[in-house]
Design a protein around this motif. Structure first.
Motif, mmCIF file in Angstrom:
data_model
loop_
_atom_site.group_PDB
_atom_site.id
_atom_site.type_symbol
_atom_site.label_atom_id
_atom_site.label_comp_id
_atom_site.label_asym_id
_atom_site.label_seq_id
_atom_site.Cartn_x
_atom_site.Cartn_y
_atom_site.Cartn_z
ATOM 1 N N MET A 1 34.865 42.513 42.395
ATOM 2 C CA MET A 1 35.157 41.698 41.222
ATOM 3 C C MET A 1 34.765 42.519 39.993
ATOM 4 S SD MET A 1 34.146 37.784 42.308
ATOM 5 C CE MET A 1 32.374 38.055 42.446
ATOM 6 N N ILE A 2 35.725 42.728 39.093
ATOM 7 C CA ILE A 2 35.549 43.604 37.944
ATOM 8 C C ILE A 2 35.627 42.795 36.650
ATOM 9 C CG2 ILE A 2 36.412 45.670 36.752
ATOM 10 C CD1 ILE A 2 35.403 46.199 39.578
ATOM 11 N N TYR A 3 34.742 43.107 35.705
ATOM 12 C CA TYR A 3 34.778 42.478 34.386
ATOM 13 C C TYR A 3 36.138 42.702 33.734
ATOM 14 C CZ TYR A 3 33.701 41.622 29.471
ATOM 15 O OH TYR A 3 33.714 41.162 28.176
ATOM 16 N N ASP A 4 36.723 41.625 33.177
ATOM 17 C CA ASP A 4 38.074 41.701 32.624
ATOM 18 C C ASP A 4 38.141 41.036 31.254
ATOM 19 O OD1 ASP A 4 40.729 42.544 32.788
ATOM 20 O OD2 ASP A 4 41.411 40.616 33.561
ATOM 21 N N GLY A 5 37.120 41.264 30.444
ATOM 22 C CA GLY A 5 37.114 40.690 29.105
ATOM 23 C C GLY A 5 36.617 39.253 29.091
ATOM 24 N N THR A 6 36.999 38.529 28.086
ATOM 25 C CA THR A 6 36.566 37.150 27.948
ATOM 26 C C THR A 6 37.579 36.198 28.574
ATOM 27 O OG1 THR A 6 37.612 36.967 25.772
ATOM 28 C CG2 THR A 6 35.297 37.677 25.843
ATOM 29 N N ALA A 7 37.144 34.952 28.769
ATOM 30 C CA ALA A 7 38.004 33.915 29.335
ATOM 31 C C ALA A 7 37.688 32.596 28.650
ATOM 32 C CB ALA A 7 37.783 33.796 30.836
ATOM 33 N N PRO A 8 38.648 31.657 28.580
ATOM 34 C CA PRO A 8 38.339 30.326 28.062
ATOM 35 C C PRO A 8 37.200 29.696 28.863
ATOM 36 C CG PRO A 8 40.710 30.621 28.244
ATOM 37 C CD PRO A 8 40.082 31.799 28.930
ATOM 38 N N LEU A 96 23.902 27.227 29.749
ATOM 39 C CA LEU A 96 25.116 28.036 29.711
ATOM 40 C C LEU A 96 24.795 29.482 29.337
ATOM 41 C CD1 LEU A 96 27.543 25.657 27.758
ATOM 42 C CD2 LEU A 96 27.264 25.856 30.244
ATOM 43 N N LEU A 97 25.591 30.408 29.853
ATOM 44 C CA LEU A 97 25.519 31.792 29.402
ATOM 45 C C LEU A 97 26.122 31.904 28.007
ATOM 46 C CD1 LEU A 97 26.634 33.675 32.649
ATOM 47 C CD2 LEU A 97 24.382 33.777 31.596
ATOM 48 N N PRO A 98 25.680 32.858 27.201
ATOM 49 C CA PRO A 98 26.227 32.993 25.848
ATOM 50 C C PRO A 98 27.705 33.349 25.803
ATOM 51 C CG PRO A 98 24.120 34.133 26.028
ATOM 52 C CD PRO A 98 24.518 33.747 27.423
ATOM 53 N N ALA A 99 28.224 33.987 26.855
ATOM 54 C CA ALA A 99 29.624 34.411 26.862
ATOM 55 C C ALA A 99 30.256 34.111 28.211
ATOM 56 C CB ALA A 99 29.727 35.910 26.563
ATOM 57 N N THR A 100 31.581 33.942 28.196
ATOM 58 C CA THR A 100 32.347 33.711 29.420
ATOM 59 C C THR A 100 33.100 34.989 29.778
ATOM 60 O OG1 THR A 100 32.673 31.405 28.750
ATOM 61 C CG2 THR A 100 34.071 32.252 30.523
ATOM 62 N N SER A 101 32.901 35.472 30.994
ATOM 63 C CA SER A 101 33.505 36.733 31.429
ATOM 64 C C SER A 101 34.596 36.483 32.460
ATOM 65 C CB SER A 101 32.439 37.649 32.046
ATOM 66 O OG SER A 101 31.414 37.942 31.111
ATOM 67 N N ALA A 102 35.796 36.945 32.155
ATOM 68 C CA ALA A 102 36.883 36.896 33.131
ATOM 69 C C ALA A 102 36.646 37.947 34.212
ATOM 70 C CB ALA A 102 38.219 37.140 32.448
ATOM 71 N N LEU A 154 31.136 43.101 38.854
ATOM 72 C CA LEU A 154 30.426 41.821 38.791
ATOM 73 C C LEU A 154 30.180 41.226 40.167
ATOM 74 C CD1 LEU A 154 32.109 40.119 35.699
ATOM 75 C CD2 LEU A 154 30.126 41.636 35.813
ATOM 76 N N GLY A 155 30.595 41.914 41.233
ATOM 77 C CA GLY A 155 30.325 41.414 42.577
ATOM 78 C C GLY A 155 31.508 41.637 43.488
ATOM 79 N N SER A 156 31.567 40.882 44.556
ATOM 80 C CA SER A 156 32.673 40.969 45.505
ATOM 81 C C SER A 156 32.866 39.621 46.173
ATOM 82 C CB SER A 156 32.403 42.045 46.562
ATOM 83 O OG SER A 156 31.343 41.647 47.413
ATOM 84 N N LEU A 157 34.046 39.399 46.715
ATOM 85 C CA LEU A 157 34.364 38.182 47.450
ATOM 86 C C LEU A 157 34.525 38.514 48.927
ATOM 87 C CD1 LEU A 157 36.973 36.374 45.175
ATOM 88 C CD2 LEU A 157 34.614 35.690 45.607
ATOM 89 N N GLY A 158 33.927 37.702 49.786
ATOM 90 C CA GLY A 158 34.071 37.887 51.224
ATOM 91 C C GLY A 158 33.325 39.099 51.738
ATOM 92 N N GLY A 159 33.624 39.460 52.973
ATOM 93 C CA GLY A 159 32.931 40.580 53.592
ATOM 94 C C GLY A 159 31.611 40.139 54.199
ATOM 95 N N SER A 160 30.612 40.996 54.095
ATOM 96 C CA SER A 160 29.296 40.695 54.654
ATOM 97 C C SER A 160 28.226 40.993 53.611
ATOM 98 C CB SER A 160 29.048 41.539 55.919
ATOM 99 O OG SER A 160 29.139 42.918 55.614
ATOM 100 N N PRO A 161 27.065 40.331 53.693
ATOM 101 C CA PRO A 161 26.017 40.520 52.692
ATOM 102 C C PRO A 161 25.404 41.912 52.752
ATOM 103 C CG PRO A 161 25.244 39.104 54.464
ATOM 104 C CD PRO A 161 26.708 39.309 54.692
ATOM 105 N N SER A 162 25.451 42.614 51.645
ATOM 106 C CA SER A 162 24.991 43.986 51.571
ATOM 107 C C SER A 162 23.476 44.095 51.714
ATOM 108 C CB SER A 162 25.425 44.577 50.219
ATOM 109 O OG SER A 162 24.916 45.870 50.032
#
Length: 218
Positions: A1-8, A96-102, A154-162
């Motif tokens: 999961m990669i940071y992709d700017g801001t999001a609503p 809440l976090l100060p910013a929303t990250s896509a 920002l992380g990953s989806l699925g797989g196994s816990p590192s």
């Protein structure tokens, strides 16, 4: 999961920060460890079987055991994707976090033999290669991306816990059954976007049958 700017803040997309989306009637979770205050919303993770919503206590970092899956200082919910709506935010507490990250998903092909002198490979040289660790390393080696980009992971989806020890794998608090690993979550790329995890990696687990999960840090 990669940071992709801001999001609503109320978007139904992969994101950290913003406001949680939940079914009607959902009540904002409170810390059950020490402070008793509202938990901070961390991440909205749409997955193939629903939407995961992750909360972690940040009212007094270090005072509540937010790293422990059984402390009550964090919460993971699994909601159906249909009928989700923004949740009313409590007026007090760190919520809440100060910013929303896509977040965007990026597949990283990586051959560890090609970069065996890379610092992370050297650090874990005596261990079997870990898929998530290799993917994080591979991100900065992508030719079109250049170097020094790991903070954008920002992380990953699925797989196994590192690198998580088996004795720390959480059971479901409802049915006492085995939970399924769902995601890694990194703190974030800046003070405005980051959750305070004490510099650690967060792990999200889920029990699909009970529609709830668990969170812990390494």
């Amino acid at each position: 999961m990669i940071y992709d700017g801001t999001a609503p803040a109320d978007s139904d997309v992969l994101r950290t920060g913003g406001v949680p989306l939940a079914p009607a009637g959902f009540t904002w979770p409170m810390c059950g460890s020490s402070c008793g205050g509202p938990l901070q919303f961390f991440a909205h993770l749409p997955v193939e079987y629903g939407a995961l919503s992750v909360f972690v206590c940040q009212n007094d970092p270090g005072a509540c055991d937010s790293w422990d899956a059984t402390s009550g200082a964090n919460r993971v919910y699994l909601f159906p994707r249909e009928g989700l709506q923004p949740v009313a935010v409590p007026e007090k507490g760190v919520t809440l976090l100060p910013a929303t990250s896509a977040i965007r998903i990026h597949a990283v092909p990586f051959d560890p033999e090609e970069h065996e002198e890379h610092e992370e490979r050297e650090e874990h040289d005596d261990l079997a290669p870990d898929a998530y660790d290799l993917a994080r390393s591979g991100w900065k080696w992508e030719p079109e991306e250049g170097f020094g980009k790991q903070r954008e992971v920002l992380g990953s989806l699925g797989g196994s816990p590192s690198y998580l020890e088996d004795d720390r794998l959480p059971t479901c608090a409802s049915c006492a059954g085995t939970t399924e690993f769902a995601a890694h979550l990194e703190e974030g790329i800046s003070r405005q976007t980051a959750m305070n995890l004490g510099g650690q990696l967060g792990y999200v687990f889920v029990c699909r049958a009970c529609c709830r999960g668990a969170f812990l840090t390494d």
